[in-house]
Design an enzyme around this catalytic site. Structure first.
Site, PDB file in Angstrom:
ATOM      1  CB  SER A 122    -131.302 -72.494 -27.726  1.00 41.11           C
ATOM      2  OG  SER A 122    -131.047 -73.109 -26.474  1.00 41.11           O
ATOM      3  CE  LYS A 123    -139.286 -70.585 -24.569  1.00 40.31           C
ATOM      4  NZ  LYS A 123    -139.108 -70.440 -23.144  1.00 40.31           N
ATOM      5  NE  ARG A 124    -133.901 -77.464 -25.284  1.00 44.23           N
ATOM      6  CZ  ARG A 124    -133.037 -78.189 -25.999  1.00 44.23           C
ATOM      7  NH1 ARG A 124    -132.046 -78.821 -25.415  1.00 44.23           N
ATOM      8  NH2 ARG A 124    -133.187 -78.273 -27.304  1.00 44.23           N
ATOM      9  N   GLY A 160    -131.563 -70.042 -21.859  1.00 43.98           N
ATOM     10  CA  GLY A 160    -132.142 -69.018 -20.984  1.00 43.98           C
ATOM     11  C   GLY A 160    -132.953 -69.653 -19.866  1.00 43.98           C
ATOM     12  CG  ASP A 161    -136.568 -71.696 -20.761  1.00 48.23           C
ATOM     13  OD1 ASP A 161    -136.785 -70.474 -20.600  1.00 48.23           O
ATOM     14  OD2 ASP A 161    -137.148 -72.392 -21.616  1.00 48.23           O
TER      15      ASP A 161
END
Ligand code: GLU
Length: 525
Positions: free
Chosen positions: A281-283, A285-286
């Site tokens: 998920s994008k999370r 990556g963050d």
């Protein structure tokens, strides 16, 4: 009512095999413009591209924008720019044109209406007038309610209303939907090139909405099938999240009378989190500091910025190589693969069934490997804007020389500054750790004498000769070579790091070299 024999699906794949051999391979990437393209979508398109090129076929770009609620401005342009950057080209589609256009579904309304009508007339679909409130009430009253063969006769639809009433409602402008009429108790077989045979009983499917009068547009399912058929798509290669839709798609092909040219399906494994559990998920990556989008994206509503591979300093060829190996392998242990090699080696049989762990450290490794294979000139061009931003000018030949010395140590172009800043700015402080470990009691005395040796050298470009000269001097004095060299290095660089010392002084020149040693002798106590 037309009832199709169940065994029909048993020989559908055979028919497709014949088609496959005869038809030109045509695949498509069909994103919905609902935001920036996720890196998993990039991989899907890459696999389509590799498959098309390997088989002398075509890749189409179709924009599936039938859901106006989820449309995000700028997403289509973003998608086109991302593939341009990655070197993935389309033979037909949005931004390219071609004989099967328009390639944006919102511009194909009239085409879909023909097939909606055909499905209704052949009894495979029906009008439904149930309001959202009525459906909500059903969902609340009946556990696991779905609109299907067991419940449709309690709905407000053309199967329960008279023909006159249906016509009256439509003429009065009532907003209806059209639903597929899924026949119960039928095993639907999806013959997937990655997953093998998947059999699903039609009882678990609901009568999905195919068309919404309010938008005058079909939903994803119908538009997708109509377009794949009209655009003569032979293979549907897409993410695993679409596998649950495949049985419905198989039914639609059959109900529309197109079963004998149905494309082959290949559902790609999921991209998993770096730790391996669950979907990337994008999370993730963050949290871990890597991009999940090919290009930087600025959300048009919130203004939030999400990082992209391009802006983070990745080379497109590194991203392509990295993604290609997430869920596919070339059959040997070769890791560095150019686009041409990938095309040559690609085959659907070597796509794995299980999810691919997103090892972003490997992505960085690829970037490093591709960067060091670039010429000094190319990397110097990457360095130029970094220097420009700092107001530093440097002759290009000198920059190339500097790059040749530090290139091996970088993962991203931005690392060039960290590795080479001392060439442009004399150290103002000296790294404590380096001093503690390398600066010895005798260092100042050795360096004071070394300055005299350095003064005697005229041509600093004679790197080997100068090194020999200094080595001989150290030996003649009986000094510890490590102490002299390490201390010397600290005075020039500010820390115990950097490339070969005689290259460093060649770049700095005589005056600056001596000045740096003298300054350090003053400052370091
Ligand atoms: N529009 C769908 C998407 O956004 C396409 C799925 C498919 O390839 O069939 O991915």
């Amino acid at each position: 009512m037309t009832i199709y024999p169940i065994q029909f699906c048993n020989f559908a794949p055979r028919i497709n095999n014949i088609n496959m051999a005869e038809r030109k391979v045509r695949v498509r990437f069909a994103p919905s413009p609902t935001g920036p393209l996720h890196i998993g979508g990039v991989r899907t398109c890459l696999y389509n591209y590799l498959f098309a090129k390997k088989n002398g076929g075509d890749l189409l770009l179709r924009i599936e924008d039938t859901d106006s609620q989820r449309f995000v401005p700028g997403a289509e342009e973003y998608i086109i720019e991302a593939f341009k950057w990655l070197g993935i080209t389309f033979d037909e589609g949005v931004g390219v044109g071609g004989p099967n256009g328009p390639y944006r579904q919102s511009e194909r309304r009239d085409i879909y209406k023909i097939y909606v009508k055909q499905l209704i007339e052949s009894g495979h679909a029906y009008y439904a007038f149930d309001t959202p409130e009525e459906l909500e009430a059903k969902r609340n009253a009946i556990p696991n309610f779905q609109y299907d063969s067991h419940t449709r006769m309690q709905g407000v639809n053309s199967l329960t209303l008279s023909e006159d009433e249906v016509n009256r409602r439509i003429a009065a402008g009532e907003k209806y939907v059209v639903r597929i009429k899924v026949e119960p108790d039928e095993d639907i077989e999806v013959d997937d090139l990655v997953r093998g045979k998947v059999v699903i009983n039609s009882n678990i499917l609901d009568d999905k909405v195919l068309y919404k009068a309010a938008d005058e547009l079909p939903t994803y399912h119908l538009a997708n099938i109509v377009d794949d058929h009209l655009m003569e798509i032979t293979h549907v290669i897409r993410g695993e999240e679409w596998l649950p839709s495949a049985p419905l798609h198989v039914l639609l092909y059959r109900y529309l009378g197109w079963a004998d040219t149905m494309p082959r399906f290949a559902h790609l494994p999921l991209l998993l989190k770096p730790e391996g559990n669950g979907k990337l998920s994008k999370r993730d990556g963050d949290k871990l500091g890597f991009p999940v989008f090919p290009l930087q994206w600025k959300d048009p509503k919130s203004g939030d910025i999400s990082s992209g591979y391009r802006e983070s300093g990745y080379l497109p060829e590194a991203v392509v190589n990295f993604l290609a190996l997430l869920g596919w392998n070339p059959g040997n242990d070769q890791e560095m693969l150019s686009m041409d090699e990938l095309i040559e080696l690609f085959s659907i049989d070597r796509i794995s069934k299980s999810g691919a762990r997103f090892n972003y450290e490997k992505g960085k490794w690829f970037n490093h490997e591709y960067l060091i294979r670039k010429s000094d000139e190319e990397v110097a061009h990457m360095f130029e804007p970094i220097l420009k931003e700092k107001g530093i000018t440097c002759a290009f030949d000198k920059l190339k020389y500097i790059v040749s010395l530090v290139k091996e140590r970088i993962t991203f172009p931005a690392d060039l500054w960290e590795q080479a800043s001392f060439f442009f700015e004399a150290p103002t402080a000296y790294d404590e750790k380096s001093l503690k470990k390398r600066w010895k009691e005798e260092s100042p005395q050795c360096l004071r004498e070394l300055v005299e040796v350095l003064k005697g050298i005229d041509d600093y470009s004679k790197v080997n000769e100068n090194e020999q000269l200094v080595l001989d001097w150290v030996a003649s004095k009986g000094y510890n070579l490590g102490t002299v060299m390490n201390s010397f290095r600290i005075t020039l660089v500010g820390a115990a790091k950097g490339p070969h010392i005689f290259n460093i002084i060649d770049i700095l020149g005589k005056e600056e070299t001596i000045a740096r040693v003298n300054r350090a002798l003053e400052v370091i106590k």
